[in-house]
Design a protein around this motif. Structure first.
Motif, mmCIF file in Angstrom:
data_model
loop_
_atom_site.group_PDB
_atom_site.id
_atom_site.type_symbol
_atom_site.label_atom_id
_atom_site.label_comp_id
_atom_site.label_asym_id
_atom_site.label_seq_id
_atom_site.Cartn_x
_atom_site.Cartn_y
_atom_site.Cartn_z
ATOM 1 N N SER A 343 1.039 -13.241 -16.088
ATOM 2 C CA SER A 343 0.585 -13.598 -17.432
ATOM 3 C C SER A 343 0.660 -12.422 -18.396
ATOM 4 N N GLY A 344 0.977 -11.234 -17.870
ATOM 5 C CA GLY A 344 1.031 -10.052 -18.705
ATOM 6 C C GLY A 344 -0.280 -9.324 -18.853
ATOM 7 N N LEU A 345 -1.352 -9.797 -18.171
ATOM 8 C CA LEU A 345 -2.635 -9.103 -18.221
ATOM 9 C C LEU A 345 -2.585 -7.793 -17.448
ATOM 10 N N LYS A 346 -1.695 -7.721 -16.462
ATOM 11 C CA LYS A 346 -1.469 -6.484 -15.730
ATOM 12 C C LYS A 346 0.022 -6.168 -15.757
ATOM 13 N N SER A 347 0.342 -4.905 -15.934
ATOM 14 C CA SER A 347 1.729 -4.483 -15.888
ATOM 15 C C SER A 347 2.189 -4.437 -14.430
ATOM 16 N N PRO A 348 3.512 -4.464 -14.195
ATOM 17 C CA PRO A 348 3.983 -4.306 -12.813
ATOM 18 C C PRO A 348 3.452 -3.033 -12.160
ATOM 19 N N GLU A 349 3.343 -1.963 -12.950
ATOM 20 C CA GLU A 349 2.834 -0.701 -12.406
ATOM 21 C C GLU A 349 1.380 -0.837 -11.963
ATOM 22 N N GLU A 350 0.582 -1.541 -12.762
ATOM 23 C CA GLU A 350 -0.827 -1.745 -12.404
ATOM 24 C C GLU A 350 -0.947 -2.616 -11.158
ATOM 25 N N TYR A 351 -0.132 -3.662 -11.091
ATOM 26 C CA TYR A 351 -0.146 -4.536 -9.913
ATOM 27 C C TYR A 351 0.238 -3.748 -8.661
ATOM 28 N N LEU A 352 1.312 -2.986 -8.757
ATOM 29 C CA LEU A 352 1.783 -2.232 -7.595
ATOM 30 C C LEU A 352 0.798 -1.143 -7.191
ATOM 31 N N LYS A 353 0.121 -0.556 -8.155
ATOM 32 C CA LYS A 353 -0.921 0.426 -7.845
ATOM 33 C C LYS A 353 -2.038 -0.226 -7.037
ATOM 34 N N LYS A 354 -2.369 -1.461 -7.375
ATOM 35 C CA LYS A 354 -3.393 -2.207 -6.624
ATOM 36 C C LYS A 354 -2.921 -2.446 -5.195
ATOM 37 N N MET A 355 -1.628 -2.748 -5.015
ATOM 38 C CA MET A 355 -1.101 -2.972 -3.672
ATOM 39 C C MET A 355 -1.135 -1.681 -2.845
ATOM 40 N N ILE A 356 -0.834 -0.557 -3.477
ATOM 41 C CA ILE A 356 -0.922 0.729 -2.775
ATOM 42 C C ILE A 356 -2.358 0.975 -2.304
ATOM 43 N N GLN A 357 -3.318 0.683 -3.174
ATOM 44 C CA GLN A 357 -4.725 0.852 -2.821
ATOM 45 C C GLN A 357 -5.081 -0.001 -1.608
ATOM 46 N N LYS A 358 -4.614 -1.250 -1.576
ATOM 47 C CA LYS A 358 -4.908 -2.136 -0.444
ATOM 48 C C LYS A 358 -4.240 -1.617 0.828
ATOM 49 N N MET A 359 -3.027 -1.093 0.706
ATOM 50 C CA MET A 359 -2.337 -0.550 1.873
ATOM 51 C C MET A 359 -3.093 0.637 2.452
ATOM 52 N N ARG A 360 -3.583 1.499 1.596
ATOM 53 C CA ARG A 360 -4.317 2.677 2.073
ATOM 54 C C ARG A 360 -5.613 2.283 2.764
ATOM 55 N N ILE A 361 -6.338 1.323 2.184
ATOM 56 C CA ILE A 361 -7.598 0.879 2.794
ATOM 57 C C ILE A 361 -7.332 0.212 4.137
ATOM 58 N N ASP A 362 -6.308 -0.615 4.201
ATOM 59 C CA ASP A 362 -5.931 -1.275 5.451
ATOM 60 C C ASP A 362 -5.636 -0.231 6.524
ATOM 61 N N ARG A 363 -4.900 0.788 6.158
ATOM 62 C CA ARG A 363 -4.474 1.823 7.117
ATOM 63 C C ARG A 363 -5.641 2.701 7.557
ATOM 64 N N ALA A 364 -6.526 3.052 6.626
ATOM 65 C CA ALA A 364 -7.563 4.050 6.917
ATOM 66 C C ALA A 364 -8.837 3.451 7.514
ATOM 67 N N ASN A 365 -9.151 2.204 7.183
ATOM 68 C CA ASN A 365 -10.490 1.681 7.493
ATOM 69 C C ASN A 365 -10.531 0.602 8.576
#
Length: 514
Positions: A343-365
């Motif tokens: 919808s344009g509320l988040k940029s692709p960069e913001e979306y991908l940054k969120k995915m990186i955050q989820k990947m790190r939490i999945d890996r570390a916790n």
């Protein structure tokens, strides 16, 4: 037919009719919160037509969408039953959540008091704040499963609920009051699905795809108003409507509680409730609230319109997990992020940054050997509870990969968003899917390759091919020396096919590759 036999047949027929009517007559409940000094709800239930099959009054062991053992019977402080003349009927507590009625057919009234869950200390299984009850001077939070039970065998009986509360209080709930001042519910499941917030509340309203949406807010020191929350959330709400085409509900209610305790949120079919720590309203707080609300709001799809038979006929006595937690929570979390991206509320960069955050939490916790299926099936155990939050991390990442795979197989024309809409049409609120064969249905509706995807990344715990799948979009995953994800970046040398698939992923009409 002799008159004597005819009279006997008529009497028998009338008896059957009377019993049938009694079995469908509503159970009346009253909750009194006018006196809150002892932090206890005073509850009265009016019943009729009880038989020995209804001789146990049951409190909830758990509730839908919590994936937590609650044992609400722990909070009961007094319990008594009476006949039509007001004489006591013997009762006996037979388990943590059950009270046996000594002579069930005599019982007409049940009265008990039950402590709020927020301020009551328990040794283990502390009820999540957003799933419990709070009773204070200027407000009350009622999650019905934490206040009201039912006679066994009567989970499907209609209910009429009255609430006695101080004059001047506002009531926030998706339940609709009838002309008599009561709140009718189709059955116990419907009642539990309808939280209630009362007190000194503010209110705001909007319309999404023709559907009325209301926001009720309690803020301890009045720092946060419903109008401020609506201002922050309205763009997301309208985007969610476009994402789904039309909301599959006829109304929706948000209930917000801001005080001194941070907790989280809980979804329901027609509403969601939130417990956050109070602070001055800022744009940052508005974005934070909106991000969480996006997830809960999209639960109007799962589990309201797409759910298995386990959810359809919920077992409040013994927790029974569903293996499709990947759908209820993982896919919903993906949809909350993808909807804002497209919808344009988040940029692709913001979306991908969120995915990186989820990947790190999945890996570390979390334990990488836990498959999403195992996480779901053990969610009511202590070991499963330790892994449960990963459904919002690896579960969402997996759904995102499923979306990319579907877009790839369809040439960019159909992704997970389209599949969700199709499943909503196929099932809907009144039709559950079979727990054991749902993936067979998904494969039949999509492509044979989807079975392999589920076998590897949902039923088993193979490492997610994130770099490979995002590479299909011309998006490169950058990893650190230790293999930890660092960031995504758009590949300037992406092929026409990759760029076309990326356009589809962004929610734009796919362009044919040259």
């Amino acid at each position: 037919m002799p008159a004597r036999i005819a009279r006997a047949a008529l009497a028998l027929l009338l008896s059957f009719a009377g019993n049938a009517a009694a079995q469908r007559s509503p159970i009346g409940y009253a909750i009194d919160v006018t006196d809150r000094a002892d932090d206890r709800f005073k509850v009265t239930a009016w019943v009729s037509g009880l038989t020995p099959d209804n001789a146990v009054y049951q409190f909830a062991a758990t509730a839908p969408g919590t994936y937590q053992v609650m044992d609400i019977g722990r909070f009961v402080r007094s319990f008594a039953a009476f006949d039509a003349a007001g004489k006591p009927v013997p009762v006996q507590q037979v388990s943590v959540n059950q009270w046996k009625l000594g002579d069930a057919p005599r019982v007409r009234t049940i009265r008990y008091s039950i402590a709020e869950t927020w301020d009551t200390k328990v040794d283990r299984h502390q009820v999540y704040l957003m799933c419990g009850t709070s009773m204070e001077k200027d407000h009350v939070l009622i999650n019905p499963h934490a206040v009201i039970g039912y006679p066994t065998g009567m989970q499907a009986r209609p209910i009429r609920l009255r609430i006695e509360y101080p004059a001047g209080w506002k009531v926030g709930t998706t339940l609709e009051r009838d002309r008599g001042g009561a709140y009718p519910a189709e059955d116990y499941d419907h009642l539990v699905d309808s939280p209630i917030l009362l007190g000194r509340l503010t209110e705001a309203r909007t319309i999404v795809t023709g559907v009325p949406v209301r926001i009720f807010t309690y803020s301890k020191t009045d720092q946060i108003k419903s109008a401020q929350l609506l201002g922050a959330m309205d763009g997301m709400l309208q985007a969610a409507g476009r994402f789904l085409g039309k909301l599959p509900v006829d109304r929706y209610t948000f209930l917000y509680h801001f005080e001194d305790r941070p907790a989280g949120a809980w979804e329901h079919s027609l509403s969601s409730e939130y417990v956050f720590q109070e602070a001055a309203f800022t744009d940052s707080l508005g974005r934070y609230v909106t991000d969480i609300a996006a997830h809960e709001f999209l639960h109007v799809v799962t589990p309201l319109n797409i759910h298995s038979e386990i959810i359809e006929h919920f077992n409040f006595v013994t927790p029974v997990p569903s293996q499709h937690l990947w759908l209820y929570e993982g896919t919903t979390e993906w949809a909350a992020q993808a909807m804002q991206l497209r919808s344009g509320l988040k940029s692709p960069e913001e979306y991908l940054k969120k995915m990186i955050q989820k990947m790190r939490i999945d890996r570390a916790n979390f334990d990488s050997t836990y498959s999403l299926r195992e996480l779901a099936l053990t969610s009511y155990s202590d070991s499963g509870q330790a892994q449960y939050p990963n459904i919002y991390m690896r579960g969402a990442l997996t759904a995102g990969l499923l979306d990319i795979r579907l877009l790839e197989l369809s040439g960019g024309t159909r992704g997970l968003q389209d599949l969700i809409v199709d499943l909503t049409r196929k099932y809907g609120k009144r039709r559950a899917f079979p727990e054991a064969t749902f993936v067979d249905t998904l494969v039949a509706m999509t492509y044979p390759e989807i079975r392999d995807f589920f076998n590897r990344y949902v039923w088993e715990s193979e490492r997610l091919p994130i770099a490979e799948y995002y590479g299909k979009l011309g998006i490169r995953l950058i990893e650190g020396p230790d293999g930890a994800p660092v960031q995504f970046e758009m590949d300037s040398n992406a092929s026409p096919a990759q760029r076309a698939l990326r356009e589809a992923w962004l929610g734009r009409k796919p362009r044919p590759a040259s």
